[in-house]
Design an enzyme around this catalytic site. Structure first.
Site, PDB file in Angstrom:
ATOM      1  N   HIS A   1      11.288 -49.035 -81.841  1.00 54.64           N
ATOM      2  CA  HIS A   1      11.543 -50.684 -81.967  1.00 54.64           C
ATOM      3  C   HIS A   1      11.815 -51.101 -83.445  1.00 54.64           C
ATOM      4  O   HIS A   1      11.006 -51.707 -83.812  1.00 54.64           O
ATOM      5  CB  HIS A   1      10.464 -51.128 -81.300  1.00 54.64           C
ATOM      6  CG  HIS A   1      10.731 -52.438 -80.677  1.00 54.64           C
ATOM      7  ND1 HIS A   1      11.870 -53.272 -80.840  1.00 54.64           N
ATOM      8  CD2 HIS A   1       9.846 -53.684 -80.020  1.00 54.64           C
ATOM      9  CE1 HIS A   1      11.814 -54.318 -80.577  1.00 54.64           C
ATOM     10  NE2 HIS A   1      10.661 -54.593 -79.954  1.00 54.64           N
TER      11      HIS A   1
ATOM     12  N   ARG B   1      18.851 -52.515 -75.304  1.00 57.79           N
ATOM     13  CA  ARG B   1      17.676 -52.515 -75.089  1.00 57.79           C
ATOM     14  C   ARG B   1      17.550 -51.664 -73.994  1.00 57.79           C
ATOM     15  O   ARG B   1      18.386 -51.840 -72.896  1.00 57.79           O
ATOM     16  CB  ARG B   1      16.715 -53.674 -74.620  1.00 57.79           C
ATOM     17  CG  ARG B   1      15.303 -53.324 -74.382  1.00 57.79           C
ATOM     18  CD  ARG B   1      14.228 -54.434 -73.994  1.00 57.79           C
ATOM     19  NE  ARG B   1      13.999 -54.766 -75.423  1.00 57.79           N
ATOM     20  CZ  ARG B   1      13.061 -55.487 -75.635  1.00 57.79           C
ATOM     21  NH1 ARG B   1      12.156 -55.833 -74.505  1.00 57.79           N
ATOM     22  NH2 ARG B   1      12.359 -55.809 -76.802  1.00 57.79           N
TER      23      ARG B   1
ATOM     24  N   ARG C   1      11.077 -62.816 -86.410  1.00 60.30           N
ATOM     25  CA  ARG C   1      12.026 -62.053 -85.869  1.00 60.30           C
ATOM     26  C   ARG C   1      13.463 -62.577 -86.228  1.00 60.30           C
ATOM     27  O   ARG C   1      14.432 -61.746 -86.171  1.00 60.30           O
ATOM     28  CB  ARG C   1      11.936 -61.720 -84.432  1.00 60.30           C
ATOM     29  CG  ARG C   1      10.539 -60.916 -83.923  1.00 60.30           C
ATOM     30  CD  ARG C   1      10.560 -59.538 -83.847  1.00 60.30           C
ATOM     31  NE  ARG C   1      11.737 -58.923 -83.386  1.00 60.30           N
ATOM     32  CZ  ARG C   1      11.656 -58.474 -81.990  1.00 60.30           C
ATOM     33  NH1 ARG C   1      10.739 -58.722 -81.459  1.00 60.30           N
ATOM     34  NH2 ARG C   1      12.933 -57.787 -81.640  1.00 60.30           N
TER      35      ARG C   1
ATOM     36  N   ASP D   1      -0.186 -52.976 -79.850  1.00 57.72           N
ATOM     37  CA  ASP D   1       0.593 -53.291 -78.843  1.00 57.72           C
ATOM     38  C   ASP D   1      -0.055 -52.743 -77.271  1.00 57.72           C
ATOM     39  O   ASP D   1      -1.026 -52.373 -77.512  1.00 57.72           O
ATOM     40  CB  ASP D   1       1.742 -52.273 -79.101  1.00 57.72           C
ATOM     41  CG  ASP D   1       3.179 -52.636 -78.324  1.00 57.72           C
ATOM     42  OD1 ASP D   1       2.897 -53.472 -77.566  1.00 57.72           O
ATOM     43  OD2 ASP D   1       3.919 -51.930 -78.013  1.00 57.72           O
TER      44      ASP D   1
ATOM     45  N   GLN E   1      11.929 -54.920 -84.702  1.00 58.44           N
ATOM     46  CA  GLN E   1      10.311 -55.403 -84.639  1.00 58.44           C
ATOM     47  C   GLN E   1       9.688 -55.040 -85.689  1.00 58.44           C
ATOM     48  O   GLN E   1       8.973 -55.962 -86.314  1.00 58.44           O
ATOM     49  CB  GLN E   1       9.736 -55.081 -83.253  1.00 58.44           C
ATOM     50  CG  GLN E   1       8.204 -55.248 -83.236  1.00 58.44           C
ATOM     51  CD  GLN E   1       8.088 -56.693 -82.814  1.00 58.44           C
ATOM     52  OE1 GLN E   1       8.408 -57.161 -81.886  1.00 58.44           O
ATOM     53  NE2 GLN E   1       7.209 -57.412 -83.583  1.00 58.44           N
TER      54      GLN E   1
ATOM     55  N   CYS F   1       3.035 -57.077 -81.484  1.00 60.17           N
ATOM     56  CA  CYS F   1       4.333 -57.687 -81.338  1.00 60.17           C
ATOM     57  C   CYS F   1       4.610 -58.353 -80.006  1.00 60.17           C
ATOM     58  O   CYS F   1       5.780 -59.192 -79.750  1.00 60.17           O
ATOM     59  CB  CYS F   1       5.263 -56.205 -81.179  1.00 60.17           C
ATOM     60  SG  CYS F   1       4.618 -55.109 -79.831  1.00 60.17           S
TER      61      CYS F   1
HETATM   62  N1   CP Z   1       8.324 -57.977 -79.065  1.00 64.52           N
HETATM   63  C1   CP Z   1       9.185 -57.860 -78.345  1.00 64.52           C
HETATM   64  O1   CP Z   1      10.139 -57.102 -78.496  1.00 64.52           O
HETATM   65  O2   CP Z   1       9.249 -58.797 -77.520  1.00 64.52           O
HETATM   66  P1   CP Z   1      10.283 -58.884 -76.119  1.00 64.52           P
HETATM   67  O3   CP Z   1       9.866 -57.233 -75.275  1.00 64.52           O
HETATM   68  O4   CP Z   1       9.942 -59.946 -75.053  1.00 64.52           O
HETATM   69  O5   CP Z   1      11.478 -58.726 -76.395  1.00 64.52           O
HETATM   70  N1  NVA Z   2       5.867 -50.724 -76.611  1.00 68.32           N
HETATM   71  C1  NVA Z   2       6.323 -51.811 -75.756  1.00 68.32           C
HETATM   72  C2  NVA Z   2       7.027 -52.950 -76.722  1.00 68.32           C
HETATM   73  C3  NVA Z   2       7.151 -54.074 -75.926  1.00 68.32           C
HETATM   74  C4  NVA Z   2       7.830 -55.140 -77.119  1.00 68.32           C
HETATM   75  C5  NVA Z   2       7.239 -51.393 -74.728  1.00 68.32           C
HETATM   76  O1  NVA Z   2       8.086 -50.742 -75.141  1.00 68.32           O
HETATM   77  O2  NVA Z   2       7.226 -51.939 -73.642  1.00 68.32           O
END
Ligand code: CP
Ligand code: NVA
Length: 308
Positions: free
Chosen positions: A135, A108, A293, A227, A138, A267
């Protein structure tokens, strides 16, 4: 070896295969408890290395459970504890060392280029656990959740996104092309998806519907996604952005314009984009969405490890 970096680069047939495998596996382990290994233990002896340069709750835990249930193990790295994070080792050498010890690497990061570089130098599969532009784990899981709840192919449903044009939406747009579902996007003017994303859709001879009126966007929706308006490390004037999205808050009134049995998905984590009432209403399936997930990431791992 197959990477899992962007949905747009993965053949539609492979994505369908992953979702179908997750359906089968979820059913098969109904009676097993959290850490019990699936009977076939297909990733016995395998190590998934995870690294988070940004916060995570769900992705971190669901990958941990996913690899465990497949018979393997995981190790989570904090980027600031590596030489790479301190500027003391190159990405190329880091990638080669990760591949020496591990069998897969989930990252990530705030940099799409970094994922591409890891892909270049790595001899193990790279999985994108969220980047600025997408993502994918997800959204593939969300496709699974929609089909589980509605008990039909997502291609037969009207999917709506109300919110910011961010990484999750980019992956949802890619999924709409790969799985052939109708996607309408409701967002304020000047917050539409980027040109390169829309050009890709056009290039595939597909369409997404963008509307600056949330009521029009949500009409006939079977599923509404949202989101956070402010994403992780979003470098914007937060007050202004939140105020620009005021008309796009998903409340009961806005939901009343969707189909009667419309499902709400998010999400997580959430912000002010959805009312408490909608979020906790029985139309909301956000907890199941989070749980799934685990199931879908298991099949993503199998795909990446060449076991699907
Ligand atoms: N939805 C999601 O990716 O959650 P986290 O940021 O907690 O991993
Ligand atoms: N769009 C959000 C998703 C978090 C899971 C971010 O990038 O922070």
């Amino acid at each position: 070896m197959k990477h899992f970096i962007n949905l747009k680069d993965i053949p539609a047939a492979d994505l369908r295969k992953i979702v179908n495998d997750a359906k089968k596996r979820k059913k098969l382990r109904k009676k097993l408890s959290t850490l019990e290994v699936d009977k076939d233990a297909p990733l016995k002896g395998k190590l998934l290395i995870q690294m988070f340069e940004k916060s995570s709750l769900r992705t971190r835990l669901s990958f941990y459970l996913a690899i465990k249930q497949l018979g393997g193990g995981t190790l989570t790295l904090r980027s600031n504890e590596l030489h790479l994070g301190q500027g003391g080792e190159s990405l190329e050498d880091t990638a080669k060392i990760l591949a020496t010890y591990g069998d897969g690497f989930m990252l990530r990061t705030d940099s799409d280029e970094k994922i591409e570089k890891f892909k270049k130098y790595s001899t193990i599969p790279i999985i994108n656990g969220l980047s600025p532009s997408s993502h994918p784990t997800q959204v593939l899981s969300d496709v699974f959740t929609v089909e589980e709840i509605k008990n039909k192919s997502i291609s037969k449903l009207n999917i709506c996104w109300i919110g910011d044009s961010n990484n999750v939406l980019n992956s949802l747009i890619a999924a709409s092309v790969k799985f052939s579902f109708k996607l309408s996007i409701g967002c304020p003017k000047n917050y539409e998806p980027k040109k390169f994303v829309l050009d890709w859709v056009k290039d595939k001879n597909k369409k997404v519907f963008i509307c600056n009126d949330p009521v029009k966007a949500i009409k006939n929706a079977d599923v509404v996604f949202s989101d956070k308006v402010i994403s992780l490390n979003d470098k914007v004037n937060k007050k202004k952005k939140i105020s620009d999205f005021k008309k796009f808050i998903i409340n009961k009134k806005l939901m009343s314009h969707a189909n009667k049995d419309c499902t709400f998905l998010h999400c997580l984590p959430r912000g002010s984009e959805v009312s408490e009432e909608v979020f906790l209403n029985k139309q909301s399936e956000v907890w199941l969405q989070a749980l799934n997930r685990v199931h879908v990431q298991k099949s993503i791992l199998l795909y990446a490890f060449g076991k699907l």
